[in-house]
Design a protein around this motif. Structure first.
Motif, PDB file in Angstrom:
ATOM      1  N   PHE A  14       0.757  -1.148  -0.046  1.00 16.85           N
ATOM      2  CA  PHE A  14       0.100  -0.085  -0.137  1.00 16.85           C
ATOM      3  C   PHE A  14       0.837   1.118   0.007  1.00 16.85           C
ATOM      4  O   PHE A  14       0.651   2.219   0.656  1.00 16.85           O
ATOM      5  N   ASP A  77      -6.624   5.311   7.975  1.00 20.25           N
ATOM      6  CA  ASP A  77      -5.552   4.142   7.098  1.00 20.25           C
ATOM      7  C   ASP A  77      -4.249   4.683   7.767  1.00 20.25           C
ATOM      8  O   ASP A  77      -3.802   5.492   8.054  1.00 20.25           O
ATOM      9  N   VAL A 115     -14.373  -2.031   4.231  1.00 17.00           N
ATOM     10  CA  VAL A 115     -14.520  -3.038   3.330  1.00 17.00           C
ATOM     11  C   VAL A 115     -13.390  -3.154   2.322  1.00 17.00           C
ATOM     12  O   VAL A 115     -12.420  -2.799   2.505  1.00 17.00           O
TER      13      VAL A 115
HETATM   14  C1  LIG Z   1      -7.627  -3.416   0.112  1.00 20.34           C
HETATM   15  S1  LIG Z   1      -7.108  -1.991   0.875  1.00 20.34           S
HETATM   16  C2  LIG Z   1      -8.668  -1.239   0.948  1.00 20.34           C
HETATM   17  C3  LIG Z   1      -9.165   0.231   0.979  1.00 20.34           C
HETATM   18  C4  LIG Z   1     -10.489   0.610   0.915  1.00 20.34           C
HETATM   19  N1  LIG Z   1     -11.157  -0.071   2.149  1.00 20.34           N
HETATM   20  C5  LIG Z   1     -11.152   0.138  -0.189  1.00 20.34           C
HETATM   21  O1  LIG Z   1     -12.215  -0.493  -0.561  1.00 20.34           O
HETATM   22  O2  LIG Z   1     -10.661   0.457  -1.328  1.00 20.34           O
HETATM   23  C6  LIG Z   1      -6.648  -2.149   2.465  1.00 20.34           C
HETATM   24  C7  LIG Z   1      -6.274  -0.973   2.996  1.00 20.34           C
HETATM   25  O3  LIG Z   1      -6.093  -1.358   4.525  1.00 20.34           O
HETATM   26  C8  LIG Z   1      -5.029  -0.530   4.969  1.00 20.34           C
HETATM   27  N2  LIG Z   1      -4.492  -1.074   6.238  1.00 20.34           N
HETATM   28  C9  LIG Z   1      -3.778  -2.362   6.393  1.00 20.34           C
HETATM   29  N3  LIG Z   1      -3.564  -2.716   7.525  1.00 20.34           N
HETATM   30  C10 LIG Z   1      -3.863  -1.628   8.313  1.00 20.34           C
HETATM   31  C11 LIG Z   1      -3.775  -1.216   9.598  1.00 20.34           C
HETATM   32  N4  LIG Z   1      -3.065  -2.070  10.594  1.00 20.34           N
HETATM   33  N5  LIG Z   1      -4.164   0.038  10.035  1.00 20.34           N
HETATM   34  C12 LIG Z   1      -4.761   0.911   9.186  1.00 20.34           C
HETATM   35  N6  LIG Z   1      -4.932   0.736   7.680  1.00 20.34           N
HETATM   36  C13 LIG Z   1      -4.667  -0.626   7.493  1.00 20.34           C
HETATM   37  C14 LIG Z   1      -4.054  -0.462   3.928  1.00 20.34           C
HETATM   38  O4  LIG Z   1      -3.218   0.725   4.084  1.00 20.34           O
HETATM   39  C15 LIG Z   1      -4.951  -0.180   2.696  1.00 20.34           C
HETATM   40  O5  LIG Z   1      -5.390   1.207   2.368  1.00 20.34           O
END
Ligand SMILES: C[S@@+](CC[C@H](N)C(=O)[O-])C[C@H]1O[C@@H](n2cnc3c(N)ncnc32)[C@H](O)[C@@H]1O
Length: 248
Positions: A14, A77, A115
């Protein structure tokens, strides 16, 4: 159009993907998902006056429908690069750069939602529990926690040695999926080549089955946990590939 070759070294998850994420996700039905979340949360007594929090909001694709429908919504995020895109798209929304396992915000929320398997990025029970406890601490009385998750069945089916390849606008992508039966982790080596150059990111997900979700959320203090199918809202089972969870 031709682009370069696969770089040997992977970028952190990411980070570079923020450049191409929205092109790749262009067809995702974020608006429909959001409406489903709100309607199910409302059936479970969501306080209508409460603000909303989009957890793991990434580039704000699921934050946008909340904002467009007139809700007061915040996003959170860990990735500054994803949030830079979100802020440029939704300048009126507050986005917090924080970890879902440790966040501490100045508001309480009527609905906290997440999501596109953002919470599958939490790779062990301790991380999921820490997140669920932070969520609970940020819900107002009667508030609802709602999210989707990939199950073992889902990660096996969707991610087992599968290859996805194609063009999304001017971005060429070639994603190689792998499911490790021994560890239970799924990973995707995401190669992308777009206007800002080529990169590879490796993302790892841990599956969450309905039984895991109920156990962990109850351990975190939630007293009612419904695990549903989308869009029918029928009860889900461990054999479902992707589930939607509503916890109060
Ligand atoms: C697959 S993306 C989904 C983004 C958004 N929810 C969407 O539907 O487009 C997963 C997101 O989770 C965030 N993420 C992963 N682990 C995280 C954590 N421990 N704390 C905050 N964000 C996190 C990543 O940075 C990324 O932006």
């Amino acid at each position: 159009m031709t682009y370069g070759t696969l770089p040997a070294v992977s970028d952190p998850p990411f980070s570079r993907i923020a450049e191409v994420y929205d092109a790749i996700m262009a067809d995702v039905e974020y608006g429909d998902w959001f409406d489903f979340l709100v309607s199910q949360a409302d059936q479970r007594g969501r306080p209508a006056h409460g603000r909303l929090l989009d957890l793991g909001c990434g580039t704000g694709n699921a934050t946008r429908p909340a904002h467009e429908r007139g809700f007061t919504v915040d996003g959170l995020d860990l990735s500054g690069a994803m949030l830079d895109v979100a802020r440029s798209k939704l300048p009126d929304v507050t986005f917090f750069e924080a970890d879902v396992c440790t966040f501490d915000l100045p508001h309480r929320y009527g609905l906290i939602y997440s999501v596109f398997d953002a919470l599958n990025n939490l790779l062990d029970d301790a991380a999921f529990l820490a997140m669920a406890r932070r969520v609970r601490a940020h819900l107002m009385e009667g508030g609802v926690f709602a999210f989707d998750a990939n199950t073992t069945e889902g990660l096996k089916t969707l991610w087992v040695d599968g290859r996805a390849e194609g063009w999304a606008g001017d971005v060429y992508y070639r994603w190689q999926h792998h499911f490790d039966e021994t560890t239970g982790f799924a990973s995707v080596e995401a190669y992308c080549d777009g206007p800002q150059g080529a990169f590879t990111e490796v993302h790892t997900e841990r599956p969450y089955d309905p039984s895991d979700l109920r156990r962990l959320l109850e351990q975190a203090g939630f007293t009612r946990v419904d695990v549903l199918r989308y869009p029918s809202a029928q009860p889900a089972e461990d054999t479902d590939e992707r589930v939607w969870v509503f916890a109060i």
